[in-house]
Scaffold this motif. Structure first.
Motif, mmCIF file in Angstrom:
data_model
loop_
_atom_site.group_PDB
_atom_site.id
_atom_site.type_symbol
_atom_site.label_atom_id
_atom_site.label_comp_id
_atom_site.label_asym_id
_atom_site.label_seq_id
_atom_site.Cartn_x
_atom_site.Cartn_y
_atom_site.Cartn_z
ATOM 1 N N LEU A 28 -12.697 3.564 0.824
ATOM 2 C CA LEU A 28 -13.303 2.128 0.555
ATOM 3 C C LEU A 28 -13.512 1.268 1.803
ATOM 4 O O LEU A 28 -12.309 1.149 2.175
ATOM 5 C CB LEU A 28 -12.568 1.285 -0.696
ATOM 6 C CG LEU A 28 -12.896 1.760 -2.229
ATOM 7 C CD1 LEU A 28 -12.299 3.223 -2.496
ATOM 8 C CD2 LEU A 28 -12.256 0.551 -3.126
ATOM 9 N N LEU A 29 -14.762 1.078 2.226
ATOM 10 C CA LEU A 29 -14.652 0.164 3.454
ATOM 11 C C LEU A 29 -15.081 -1.185 3.176
ATOM 12 O O LEU A 29 -16.204 -1.460 2.315
ATOM 13 C CB LEU A 29 -15.927 0.860 4.219
ATOM 14 C CG LEU A 29 -16.141 0.276 5.401
ATOM 15 C CD1 LEU A 29 -15.105 0.329 6.518
ATOM 16 C CD2 LEU A 29 -17.480 0.727 6.132
ATOM 17 N N ARG A 30 -14.168 -2.091 3.341
ATOM 18 C CA ARG A 30 -14.313 -3.428 3.021
ATOM 19 C C ARG A 30 -15.358 -4.196 4.094
ATOM 20 O O ARG A 30 -15.439 -3.722 5.236
ATOM 21 C CB ARG A 30 -13.054 -4.080 3.232
ATOM 22 C CG ARG A 30 -11.899 -3.619 2.177
ATOM 23 C CD ARG A 30 -10.533 -4.176 2.544
ATOM 24 N NE ARG A 30 -10.419 -5.732 2.495
ATOM 25 C CZ ARG A 30 -10.304 -6.500 3.502
ATOM 26 N NH1 ARG A 30 -9.962 -5.758 4.570
ATOM 27 N NH2 ARG A 30 -10.352 -7.802 3.246
ATOM 28 N N VAL A 37 -18.556 2.854 -0.414
ATOM 29 C CA VAL A 37 -17.670 3.804 -0.937
ATOM 30 C C VAL A 37 -17.935 5.308 -0.541
ATOM 31 O O VAL A 37 -19.137 5.435 -1.091
ATOM 32 C CB VAL A 37 -17.289 3.815 -2.472
ATOM 33 C CG1 VAL A 37 -16.359 4.672 -2.888
ATOM 34 C CG2 VAL A 37 -16.846 2.360 -2.615
ATOM 35 N N ASN A 38 -17.286 5.869 0.400
ATOM 36 C CA ASN A 38 -17.564 7.207 0.665
ATOM 37 C C ASN A 38 -16.871 8.572 0.133
ATOM 38 O O ASN A 38 -15.548 8.168 0.175
ATOM 39 C CB ASN A 38 -17.474 7.382 2.235
ATOM 40 C CG ASN A 38 -18.532 6.387 3.131
ATOM 41 O OD1 ASN A 38 -19.653 6.146 2.465
ATOM 42 N ND2 ASN A 38 -18.151 5.818 4.058
ATOM 43 N N ILE A 39 -17.433 9.442 -0.130
ATOM 44 C CA ILE A 39 -16.714 10.926 -0.747
ATOM 45 C C ILE A 39 -16.233 11.565 0.462
ATOM 46 O O ILE A 39 -17.246 12.189 1.107
ATOM 47 C CB ILE A 39 -17.258 11.391 -1.897
ATOM 48 C CG1 ILE A 39 -17.927 10.622 -2.921
ATOM 49 C CG2 ILE A 39 -16.772 12.802 -2.096
ATOM 50 C CD1 ILE A 39 -18.491 11.531 -4.099
ATOM 51 N N VAL A 40 -15.055 11.397 0.888
ATOM 52 C CA VAL A 40 -14.481 12.306 2.007
ATOM 53 C C VAL A 40 -14.734 13.828 1.576
ATOM 54 O O VAL A 40 -15.118 14.538 2.596
ATOM 55 C CB VAL A 40 -13.275 11.685 2.350
ATOM 56 C CG1 VAL A 40 -12.774 12.698 3.803
ATOM 57 C CG2 VAL A 40 -13.220 10.313 2.844
ATOM 58 N N SER A 41 -14.126 14.200 0.560
ATOM 59 C CA SER A 41 -14.143 15.502 0.000
ATOM 60 C C SER A 41 -13.962 15.621 -1.369
ATOM 61 O O SER A 41 -13.513 14.636 -2.077
ATOM 62 C CB SER A 41 -12.937 16.369 0.922
ATOM 63 O OG SER A 41 -11.499 15.663 0.301
ATOM 64 N N ALA A 42 -14.482 16.552 -2.101
ATOM 65 C CA ALA A 42 -14.403 16.991 -3.206
ATOM 66 C C ALA A 42 -14.552 18.529 -3.587
ATOM 67 O O ALA A 42 -15.597 18.957 -3.148
ATOM 68 C CB ALA A 42 -15.324 16.130 -4.206
ATOM 69 N N LEU A 99 -16.736 7.338 -10.673
ATOM 70 C CA LEU A 99 -15.804 6.602 -10.025
ATOM 71 C C LEU A 99 -16.367 5.876 -8.622
ATOM 72 O O LEU A 99 -15.910 4.496 -8.304
ATOM 73 C CB LEU A 99 -14.279 7.416 -9.646
ATOM 74 C CG LEU A 99 -13.186 6.579 -9.154
ATOM 75 C CD1 LEU A 99 -12.724 5.658 -10.341
ATOM 76 C CD2 LEU A 99 -12.238 7.654 -8.924
ATOM 77 N N ARG A 100 -17.067 6.626 -7.930
ATOM 78 C CA ARG A 100 -17.589 5.803 -6.384
ATOM 79 C C ARG A 100 -18.610 4.904 -6.783
ATOM 80 O O ARG A 100 -18.415 3.930 -6.193
ATOM 81 C CB ARG A 100 -18.305 7.176 -5.867
ATOM 82 C CG ARG A 100 -18.925 6.552 -4.462
ATOM 83 C CD ARG A 100 -19.944 7.803 -3.961
ATOM 84 N NE ARG A 100 -20.951 7.882 -5.048
ATOM 85 C CZ ARG A 100 -21.859 8.566 -5.155
ATOM 86 N NH1 ARG A 100 -21.965 9.505 -3.589
ATOM 87 N NH2 ARG A 100 -22.972 8.997 -5.762
#
Length: 507
Positions: free
Chosen positions: A500-502, A468-473, A455-456
């Protein structure tokens, strides 16, 4: 009149005994005891007996004119005759007094299958039973309206009883704690009262018909008393060890005669056994003196304690419960008025403080509205606090350029691109989606870490998305998903958060 005196009324089979005495037994020499005939319990007979006793108790003051009428004590107590009552004893296998009273309400209806309004019942919990595991209770039933008739007759004469009980409970409560089982016998004209006590616990109370004395004797027929007592004690698993006798016929050899008939050592109350530490005075022949003094010494009922004796005074009567005569009520009126004034002053001070704070709040609100009108002169509509805050925050955002950036944010376009970029067979569930001019955040759950990485990677290829950063999982077991960045797969459900950083929002 000495302080702390009590006015005592003692009903017998055919008379009413009245006495003035103090609760302190040392004041016994000042005991004033009078009698008046009372053949039955009709209201007119009660009034006539009360008038006769009160007139005899009123001290004579010859030659004194203009003096105030004699005032009787406020502590008025009445003991009704036992021949008017029905006694029953009950044993329960539990110690709860509330459960015992609830059960007795049903048991008394079965025991006396008559009109419920014909009898008035009282329940007293006398102590433990079954080796301390259970509860012993004694119920006393009187004809309905009898205590009320006495209370009404006393109230007509300005007397308000603090205690109305039944013979022989004043004497039973005055007994010392004797080890073993005792048989109590109160001989009165016309009847006798029998009670069985296990230590100090009253196990049974019965009224015996007084047999006629044998020819040439003053005491009742001992053999007849023994037979009546055996019938009254039938079914009670107790063996008496002593005989406690009280009555005018138990002086001298009569007590020994009764003891031989019962085959028990006889003890005369007031001579061999003390009542409240009281012994009979030398040469005293009045048998009711002990009952009168024990009634004066009885403790008033405390609602926090168990009912050790039946009390028939009306609980709704203010004077009956509090023990207040009209004279004492008049003396308490100024104190009550002072307490009421203090309460009103306290309430007024609280109201004044609240009113002052309310007025101060309204003044601050008016000043705030004036400042708002100067800062936003083109605003229309009511100026409530919430509306002023919203308008001012919008104007400040316009000045900083945030409002325009927020309005230019392509929400629908970004949603369409995310829907297109997401793989159709990807096992991902989105629980929360936050889209604004700042970094967009997606929260949800996936079957494994590979789905999160897929998905990322899919969202990273959306036009206009810089990163796109995974903050937590993390899985349900709470283990951190550090392996998600490296593409390692784990078991169970994985909860994740993506940012999601535009490109426009990149610093």
């Amino acid at each position: 009149m000495p302080r702390k005196q009590s006015l005592i009324f003692l009903q017998t089979a055919d008379a009413l005994v009245g006495a003035l005495c103090g609760p302190d037994l040392k004041s016994r020499e000042a005991l004033c005891l009078r009698r008046a005939p009372c053949p039955d319990s009709r209201p007119e007979s009660l009034r006539a007996a009360l008038d006769g006793v009160l007139e005899a108790l009123t001290p004579a003051r010859p030659g004194v004119t203009g003096a105030e009428p004699f005032s009787f004590p406020a502590d008025v107590r009445l003991c009704l005759a036992a021949d008017m009552a029905l006694f029953r004893d009950w044993s329960f296998p539990f110690r709860s007094g509330a459960k015992a009273r609830q059960a007795l309400n049903l048991l008394l209806e079965t025991e006396f299958p008559c009109d419920a309004a014909a009898l008035g019942h009282r329940i007293c919990l006398t102590g433990g039973a079954d080796g301390g595991k259970g509860l012993q209770a004694v119920s006393v039933s009187l004809p309905a309206g009898l205590p009320e008739a006495w209370q009404a007759a006393l109230a007509e004469r300005g007397l308000y009883p603090r205690l109305i009980t039944v013979d022989p409970f004043p004497l039973l409560l005055g007994l010392p704690r004797l080890k073993g089982v005792s048989l109590f016998l109160h001989l009165r004209p016309g009847y006798s009262v029998l009670a069985a006590l296990d230590s100090k616990v009253v196990r049974r109370v019965r009224v015996l018909e007084r047999p006629l004395p044998p020819q040439g004797g003053d005491c009742a027929d001992p053999a007849a008393l023994v037979r009546a007592a055996a019938l009254a004690l039938d079914g009670l698993p107790l063996t008496p060890e002593r005989l406690l006798i009280c009555g005018e016929a138990c002086r001298g050899r009569e007590a020994a005669t009764l003891g031989d008939a019962f085959e028990l050592p006889a003890q005369v109350l007031g001579r061999d056994t003390l009542l409240y530490g009281l012994s009979a005075l030398p040469g005293e022949s009045e048998a009711d003196c002990l009952s009168v003094l024990c009634l004066a010494k009885m403790p008033l009922r405390d609602p926090r304690r168990r009912r050790l004796y039946p009390a028939f005074q009306q609980a709704r009567s203010f004077s009956g419960v509090a023990g207040l005569s009209p004279t004492r009520c008049r003396k308490l009126i100024p104190a009550a008025a002072c307490l009421l004034c203090l309460a009103l002053a306290f309430l007024f001070s609280v109201w004044a403080e609240g009113h002052a704070r309310h007025r101060q709040a309204r003044e601050l609100e008016a000043q705030t509205q004036a400042i708002y009108r100067k800062a936003v002169p083109d605003a229309r509509g009511p100026a409530s606090l919430m509306r002023m805050r919203s308008i001012l925050q919008g104007r400040l955002a316009d000045l900083r350029g945030e409002q325009r950036a927020q309005s230019d944010f392509p929400v629908l376009r970004l949603l369409r691109a995310m829907h297109t970029a997401a793989p159709p067979k990807l096992a991902v569930r989105v629980d929360r989606l936050s889209l604004d001019a700042k970094p967009c955040r997606i929260s949800g759950s996936a079957v494994d870490y590979d789905a999160v990485n897929s998905l990322r990677d899919a969202f990273a290829g959306i036009p206009g998305v810089a990163a796109v950063n995974i903050v937590s999982a993390a899985s349900r077991t709470g283990k951190n998903a550090a392996g998600a960045e490296r593409g390692r797969s784990g078991g169970g459900t994985v909860h994740f958060e993506l940012d999601l950083l535009r490109e426009e929002a990149r610093p």
